[in-house]
Design an enzyme around this catalytic site. Structure first.
Site, PDB file in Angstrom:
ATOM      1  N   HIS A   7      10.975  -1.006 -10.767  1.00 37.64           N
ATOM      2  CA  HIS A   7       9.979   0.054 -10.943  1.00 37.64           C
ATOM      3  C   HIS A   7       9.506   0.592  -9.605  1.00 37.64           C
ATOM      4  O   HIS A   7       9.719   0.000  -8.559  1.00 37.64           O
ATOM      5  CB  HIS A   7       8.784  -0.409 -11.784  1.00 37.64           C
ATOM      6  CG  HIS A   7       7.967  -1.533 -11.207  1.00 37.64           C
ATOM      7  ND1 HIS A   7       8.196  -2.852 -11.500  1.00 37.64           N
ATOM      8  CD2 HIS A   7       6.898  -1.539 -10.367  1.00 37.64           C
ATOM      9  CE1 HIS A   7       7.309  -3.614 -10.885  1.00 37.64           C
ATOM     10  NE2 HIS A   7       6.502  -2.841 -10.173  1.00 37.64           N
ATOM     11  N   GLU A  43      -2.430  -0.905 -16.119  1.00 38.63           N
ATOM     12  CA  GLU A  43      -1.147  -0.276 -15.814  1.00 38.63           C
ATOM     13  C   GLU A  43      -0.443   0.241 -17.044  1.00 38.63           C
ATOM     14  O   GLU A  43      -0.635  -0.253 -18.152  1.00 38.63           O
ATOM     15  CB  GLU A  43      -0.239  -1.275 -15.091  1.00 38.63           C
ATOM     16  CG  GLU A  43      -0.084  -2.576 -15.856  1.00 38.63           C
ATOM     17  CD  GLU A  43       1.242  -3.234 -15.609  1.00 38.63           C
ATOM     18  OE1 GLU A  43       1.305  -4.067 -14.723  1.00 38.63           O
ATOM     19  OE2 GLU A  43       2.214  -2.918 -16.320  1.00 38.63           O
ATOM     20  N   GLN A  60       5.631   2.638 -12.789  1.00 39.31           N
ATOM     21  CA  GLN A  60       4.458   1.801 -13.093  1.00 39.31           C
ATOM     22  C   GLN A  60       3.226   2.520 -12.558  1.00 39.31           C
ATOM     23  O   GLN A  60       3.034   2.615 -11.344  1.00 39.31           O
ATOM     24  CB  GLN A  60       4.620   0.437 -12.417  1.00 39.31           C
ATOM     25  CG  GLN A  60       3.465  -0.522 -12.677  1.00 39.31           C
ATOM     26  CD  GLN A  60       3.726  -1.876 -12.032  1.00 39.31           C
ATOM     27  OE1 GLN A  60       3.890  -1.959 -10.826  1.00 39.31           O
ATOM     28  NE2 GLN A  60       3.770  -2.923 -12.834  1.00 39.31           N
ATOM     29  N   HIS A  84       4.142   0.956  -4.138  1.00 34.55           N
ATOM     30  CA  HIS A  84       5.167  -0.057  -3.852  1.00 34.55           C
ATOM     31  C   HIS A  84       6.450   0.265  -4.606  1.00 34.55           C
ATOM     32  O   HIS A  84       6.451   1.052  -5.547  1.00 34.55           O
ATOM     33  CB  HIS A  84       4.677  -1.467  -4.205  1.00 34.55           C
ATOM     34  CG  HIS A  84       4.399  -1.719  -5.663  1.00 34.55           C
ATOM     35  ND1 HIS A  84       3.172  -1.484  -6.247  1.00 34.55           N
ATOM     36  CD2 HIS A  84       5.187  -2.199  -6.668  1.00 34.55           C
ATOM     37  CE1 HIS A  84       3.226  -1.815  -7.530  1.00 34.55           C
ATOM     38  NE2 HIS A  84       4.439  -2.249  -7.816  1.00 34.55           N
ATOM     39  N   GLU A 134       8.211  -5.379  -3.938  1.00 34.46           N
ATOM     40  CA  GLU A 134       8.007  -6.395  -4.975  1.00 34.46           C
ATOM     41  C   GLU A 134       9.367  -6.847  -5.484  1.00 34.46           C
ATOM     42  O   GLU A 134      10.305  -6.046  -5.549  1.00 34.46           O
ATOM     43  CB  GLU A 134       7.178  -5.764  -6.113  1.00 34.46           C
ATOM     44  CG  GLU A 134       6.907  -6.681  -7.294  1.00 34.46           C
ATOM     45  CD  GLU A 134       6.129  -5.953  -8.407  1.00 34.46           C
ATOM     46  OE1 GLU A 134       5.554  -4.858  -8.159  1.00 34.46           O
ATOM     47  OE2 GLU A 134       6.130  -6.474  -9.529  1.00 34.46           O
TER      48      GLU A 134
END
Ligand code: V0V
Ligand code: CO
Length: 146
Positions: A7, A43, A60, A84, A134
């Protein structure tokens, strides 16, 4: 092995308004939404496509639940935008340890709980050319159903 973009995390001030923008502008629908108190986020996951490893890629959308959370602090400093990127792997433990061994700071000793029962960890943006990165291992399909 990192096998997909899992994502792209996008920080926003108002999740409902941002979800509506993505729906009205692009036709993307909410696949899943949740609150993650540990991470301090509300989220919404918008599925963009399935991937050849059996997983999927999402946007996301992230709204902070408290000002002192990672996303809350980032929004106060930068405003809305890409926060991110997340790579998908079948083995977040092994891959994060291998990356730690290359001298990149991994933020958690053990992966924590992410969206839809996934296991996640983060790499420090200062060690990744300015990109908060991530790593995600999705929950097995059976776990997602319960
Ligand atoms: C901070 N920095 C960033 C950044 N956040 N650079 C690029 N992208 C970001 N998102 C830079 C910041 O500009 C500073 O640079 C420096 O890092 C230190 O930042 P800070 O503002 O002092 O903040 P810290 O150090 O308190 O926290 C930064 C870290 C924090 C990365 C350690 O945000 C963190 O723990 N993030 C991981 C957790 C997270 O992001 N959770 C929310 C998503 P200068 O100014 O010194 O040059 S939750 C999620 O994705 C879930 C649940 C999921 O996917 O399932
Ligand atoms: Co994320």
């Amino acid at each position: 092995m990192l096998t997909r973009i899992d994502h792209i995390g996008i920080a926003c001030f108002d999740l409902d308004k941002t979800v509506e923008f993505y729906r009205a502008t692009y036709g993307f629908e909410v696949f899943h939404s949740e609150v993650n108190e540990e991470q301090g986020v509300r989220e919404a996951m918008l599925k963009i496509n399935e991937t050849s490893d059996g997983g999927a890629s999402y946007l996301q959308l992230l709204e902070p639940t408290r000002e002192d959370s990672a996303v809350g602090k980032w929004l106060a400093k930068n405003g809305e935008g890409v926060h991110h990127i997340a790579f998908g792997t079948a083995d977040v433990d092994g891959d994060s340890e291998a990356i730690r061994g290359k001298g990149v700071r991994v933020l958690y000793d053990e992966p924590r709980t992410g969206s839809m029962g996934s296991r996640i960890t983060f790499l420090h943006p200062k060690d990744c050319h300015g990109v908060l990165t991530e790593l995600v291992t999705a929950a097995p399909p059976a776990a997602e159903e319960h």
